[in-house]
Design a protein around this motif. Structure first.
Motif, short mmCIF file in Angstrom:
data_model
loop_
_atom_site.label_atom_id
_atom_site.label_comp_id
_atom_site.label_asym_id
_atom_site.label_seq_id
_atom_site.Cartn_x
_atom_site.Cartn_y
_atom_site.Cartn_z
N ILE A 486 0.95 -1.29 -0.15
CA ILE A 486 0.18 -0.02 0.04
C ILE A 486 0.76 1.22 0.11
CG2 ILE A 486 -1.69 1.23 1.35
CD1 ILE A 486 -2.96 -1.51 2.30
N PHE A 487 2.00 1.34 0.83
CA PHE A 487 2.76 2.42 0.93
C PHE A 487 3.48 2.53 -0.23
CE2 PHE A 487 5.69 5.01 3.78
CZ PHE A 487 4.85 5.79 4.22
N ALA A 488 4.04 1.52 -1.10
CA ALA A 488 4.55 1.54 -2.51
C ALA A 488 3.57 2.29 -3.59
CB ALA A 488 5.30 0.29 -2.69
N SER A 489 2.47 2.05 -3.37
CA SER A 489 1.60 2.35 -4.38
C SER A 489 1.42 3.85 -4.58
CB SER A 489 0.05 1.58 -4.11
OG SER A 489 -0.43 2.18 -3.00
N ARG A 490 1.92 4.57 -3.37
CA ARG A 490 1.72 6.16 -3.56
C ARG A 490 2.58 6.67 -4.60
NH1 ARG A 490 1.50 7.43 3.18
NH2 ARG A 490 -0.49 5.94 3.44
N LYS A 491 3.51 5.98 -5.06
CA LYS A 491 4.38 6.22 -6.28
C LYS A 491 5.27 7.61 -6.03
CE LYS A 491 1.26 4.17 -9.65
NZ LYS A 491 2.44 3.13 -10.02
N LYS A 492 5.97 7.63 -4.98
CA LYS A 492 6.67 8.65 -4.60
C LYS A 492 8.12 8.38 -4.29
CE LYS A 492 3.60 12.23 -3.24
NZ LYS A 492 3.12 13.36 -2.42
N ILE A 493 8.99 8.94 -4.49
CA ILE A 493 10.44 8.36 -3.93
C ILE A 493 10.66 8.29 -2.44
CG2 ILE A 493 12.86 9.03 -3.79
CD1 ILE A 493 12.58 10.61 -6.46
N ARG A 494 10.05 9.07 -1.70
CA ARG A 494 9.89 8.83 -0.20
C ARG A 494 9.28 7.51 0.28
NH1 ARG A 494 11.12 10.92 4.51
NH2 ARG A 494 9.58 10.65 6.28
N THR A 495 8.23 7.48 -0.17
CA THR A 495 7.47 6.10 0.29
C THR A 495 8.09 5.21 -0.22
OG1 THR A 495 5.79 6.67 -1.88
CG2 THR A 495 5.29 7.54 0.37
N ALA A 496 8.47 5.06 -1.49
CA ALA A 496 9.34 3.68 -2.07
C ALA A 496 10.62 3.72 -1.00
CB ALA A 496 9.74 4.16 -3.64
N SER A 497 11.33 4.56 -0.92
CA SER A 497 12.45 4.48 0.08
C SER A 497 12.02 3.81 1.36
CB SER A 497 13.14 5.90 0.29
OG SER A 497 13.49 6.43 -0.76
N LEU A 498 10.98 4.33 1.94
CA LEU A 498 10.58 3.67 3.20
C LEU A 498 10.28 2.41 3.19
CD1 LEU A 498 8.26 6.56 4.83
CD2 LEU A 498 10.59 5.74 5.51
N THR A 499 9.60 1.99 2.08
CA THR A 499 9.02 0.46 1.75
C THR A 499 10.18 -0.21 1.72
OG1 THR A 499 6.99 1.35 0.54
CG2 THR A 499 7.61 -0.86 0.19
N PHE A 500 11.05 -0.09 0.86
CA PHE A 500 12.21 -1.03 0.65
C PHE A 500 13.17 -1.14 1.84
CE2 PHE A 500 10.91 -0.35 -3.77
CZ PHE A 500 10.76 -1.61 -4.19
N SER A 501 13.21 0.08 2.45
CA SER A 501 14.09 0.19 3.81
C SER A 501 13.34 -0.72 4.72
CB SER A 501 14.30 1.61 4.34
OG SER A 501 15.13 2.45 3.30
N GLU A 502 12.23 -0.73 5.06
CA GLU A 502 11.28 -1.89 6.16
C GLU A 502 11.66 -3.14 5.33
OE1 GLU A 502 7.29 -0.46 6.16
OE2 GLU A 502 7.81 1.33 7.42
N LEU A 503 11.58 -3.45 4.24
CA LEU A 503 11.82 -4.67 3.86
C LEU A 503 13.13 -5.43 4.17
CD1 LEU A 503 10.06 -5.06 0.13
CD2 LEU A 503 9.34 -6.00 2.24
N CYS A 504 14.08 -4.63 3.96
CA CYS A 504 15.63 -4.93 4.11
C CYS A 504 15.76 -5.12 5.82
CB CYS A 504 16.47 -3.89 3.80
SG CYS A 504 16.78 -3.83 1.85
N GLY A 505 15.13 -4.04 6.47
CA GLY A 505 14.95 -3.90 7.83
C GLY A 505 14.37 -5.30 8.60
N GLY A 506 13.27 -5.79 7.87
CA GLY A 506 12.69 -7.22 8.30
C GLY A 506 13.58 -8.19 7.92
#
Length: 584
Positions: A486-506
């Motif tokens: 859902i966060f990635a679907s907002r289509k912004k650099i910031r939201t994409a960054s948070l999305t993939f950072s959380e995946l790496c953190g998980g």
């Protein structure tokens, strides 16, 4: 609504017990089947109906063992499928409550301790619970059998996050790529493999590097088997455990201080942008002749520029004159504190610490900036000639890109509304209740879920590892996966960054926290570490995706196919290594 569903499901579980049936066989006696009681025999010597009720040994073996003595259980495949779905939904609910409580706690207390210590651990709590109960049940022999469920969950969670979820976030978050950078909220090129994709900030690259480093304990615990040694396996488990715990502590400390580090890096990037803007401004007013015929800073031109900026002609540039210079420059949507920018310029120029810049200090400062810009331009630096200033354009592009990739959220990129919490006391209580409820559900139903997986494995003949590899991550990581998509679907650099950072953190928390729990169980209970194929799969997926994300900040759409293909590749590799080559 979700709470009502949970109550209904718990009611169904607790008030539905397992039913055990046995066959009643009516066998005729050697003499008569019926007696009318008139033949004079004592009543206790004959029976009206002679029946023999027996429970065969096979039927006794089919009786399943109830977890906690009252949880429902079954030996049939379909029955276990139903229980896996029920217990999986409960673990998903636990993960959802933990996530909701964490977000509320973060809203009250902010990042730092909460974001660095509690959130990563709470996110990995359901997985850690399942891993722990898989190795604590029964005696050592039983634990050795059931611990494969924990390893399947550990490997399955890591692989699912970095393959299926990663690829899906790339697809739903794709934007048009312009100069290798995604354009926010612009998706006109459809599914073009090269001109469409996502862009993340540099902090995501750092998170990917940390994730790649977090696989070191796996390598250490695997060393004895790689060297074909049996004597050092227990010691290798202990060393890997100590290292994984140390890495967990270090990672949490980094997460605590990461916001401060990010602010410092962002401030430095803004200062470089100010330098770039001032140099471009001076270039325009110097008609492009900041360099002499040999490509070196032209002091004569720089002194004339100083006289132009010195409004009161007193031979010094005051803070007010420097501020007027900065205000008169357009910095292309970069917002920053003008007074802070003036202070940093004075730090670069004012060597006498008199809060003003004389002509000599100005010349030395501008020469230093020009040399810095030429060095940053690299191979595209200036060609000799008084009118060639291409390196300034290169330096400007680099500083603008660096600033954008640092994830500045002060220029409309922040999607979250900041403000004071209306009722912090109630929100704190609500957060605590959600966290307690989520932890309680995870603790209560982790053991029944592991037992059900083993029962389903026994009923179908499918190895428990593959069941836990595929099914359990869907339960424990679904909340995180849905949130990321859902966060990635907002289509912004910031939201994409948070999305993939959380995946790496998980994945990082899986590799250090969950592995620490797993290694502790193996070491304390004296179990055998025999998971070579599983470790190899984790290493391949983490190093491929981590290595890719560590050195680039733009993911074209074609990269999602690499992520998707790694999932079936992982399953097939484990199967081939275990059942064809006998690794397990």
């Amino acid at each position: 609504m979700r709470f009502r569903s949970l109550i209904s499901l718990l009611f169904l579980l607790f008030f539905t017990s397992s039913a055990f049936a046995r066959f009643v066989s009516v066998r005729p006696s050697s003499s008569v089947l019926l007696s009318d009681g008139t033949n004079g025999e004592p009543l206790d010597s004959g029976s009206i109906i002679k029946t023999v009720v027996e429970v065969s040994a096979e039927e006794k073996e089919e009786a399943c063992e109830q977890t906690y003595g009252f949880m429902p259980c079954t030996k049939t495949a379909l029955g276990n499928v139903f229980l896996i779905l029920v217990y999986g939904f409960l673990m998903f609910t636990a993960a959802t409550y933990l996530s909701a409580g964490s977000e509320l706690l973060l809203e009250i207390l902010g990042p730092g301790i909460v974001g660095g210590l509690f959130l990563p651990m709470l996110g990995a709590l359901p997985d850690a619970m399942l891993i722990m109960v898989s190795g604590l049940s029964g005696d050592a022999a039983t634990a050795q059998t059931q611990v494969s469920v924990g390893m399947g969950l550990l490997a399955g969670s890591t692989v699912m996050l970095l393959t299926v979820i990663w690829g899906t976030c790339t697809v739903v978050g794709k934007c048009d790529l312009r100069d290798s950078i995604a354009v926010n909220n612009q998706d006109t090129k459809g599914f073009h493999l090269k001109d469409s994709g996502v862009t993340v900030d540099v902090w995501t690259s750092y998170a990917a590097r940390i994730m790649a480093i977090s696989v070191i304990p796996f390598i250490i615990v695997q060393l004895p088997q790689m060297l074909d040694s049996t004597s050092g396996r227990h010691l290798a488990v202990l060393v890997a455990l100590i290292l994984s715990v140390s890495m967990l502590i270090s990672y949490c400390v980094y997460q605590v201080f990461q916001p401060w580090i990010q602010r410092r890096r962002l401030a430095f990037a803004k200062h470089k942008h100010v330098i770039s803007g001032i140099l471009k401004h001076l270039k325009q007013h110097a008609l492009g002749r900041l360099l002499d015929d040999e490509g070196q800073p032209d002091e004569h031109v720089i002194r004339k520029l100083f006289e132009t900026i010195d409004a009161n002609k007193d031979g010094h540039l005051s803070a007010a004159e420097l501020k007027a210079l900065i205000i008169g420059i357009s910095f292309e949507d970069i917002d920053f504190d003008k007074d802070d920018a003036v202070g940093k310029v004075l730090q670069d120029f004012d060597k006498t610490l008199d809060e003003q810049v004389d002509q000599e200090e100005f010349v030395r400062g501008i020469k230093h900036w020009l040399i810095q810009a030429m060095g940053a331009a690299g191979p595209s630096g200036p060609e000799a000639g008084p009118r060639t200033m291409k390196f300034l354009d290169t330096f400007h592009v680099q500083t603008k890109r660096e600033h954008a990739l640092l994830g500045d959220n002060e220029n409309g990129e922040n999607d979250e509304e900041s403000g004071e919490v209306s009722d912090p006391k109630w929100i704190t209580i609500k957060a605590a209740l959600l966290l307690l409820l989520g932890a309680a559900i995870a603790a209560a139903f982790a053991d029944p879920l592991v037992d059900t997986v083993n029962n389903f494995s026994a009923a179908t003949g499918i190895p428990s590892f593959f069941i836990s590899f595929i099914a359990l991550p869907l339960a424990t990581n679904s909340s995180e996966a849905v949130s990321a998509i859902i966060f990635a679907s907002r289509k912004k650099i910031r939201t994409a960054s948070l999305t993939f950072s959380e995946l790496c953190g998980g994945v990082t928390m899986n590799n250090i926290l969950c592995l620490s729990v797993f290694l502790a169980i193996v070491y304390v209970r004296g179990l055998t570490w025999n998971f070579s194929s599983e470790v190899l799969v984790i290493l391949i997926v983490c190093l491929v995706m981590g290595g890719f994300a560590s050195f680039r900040t733009t993911y074209p759409l074609w990269t999602c196919f690499i992520a998707y293909l790694l999932y079936p590749f992982s399953l097939g590799l484990v199967y081939i290594l275990d059942y064809w080559f006998g690794w397990s």
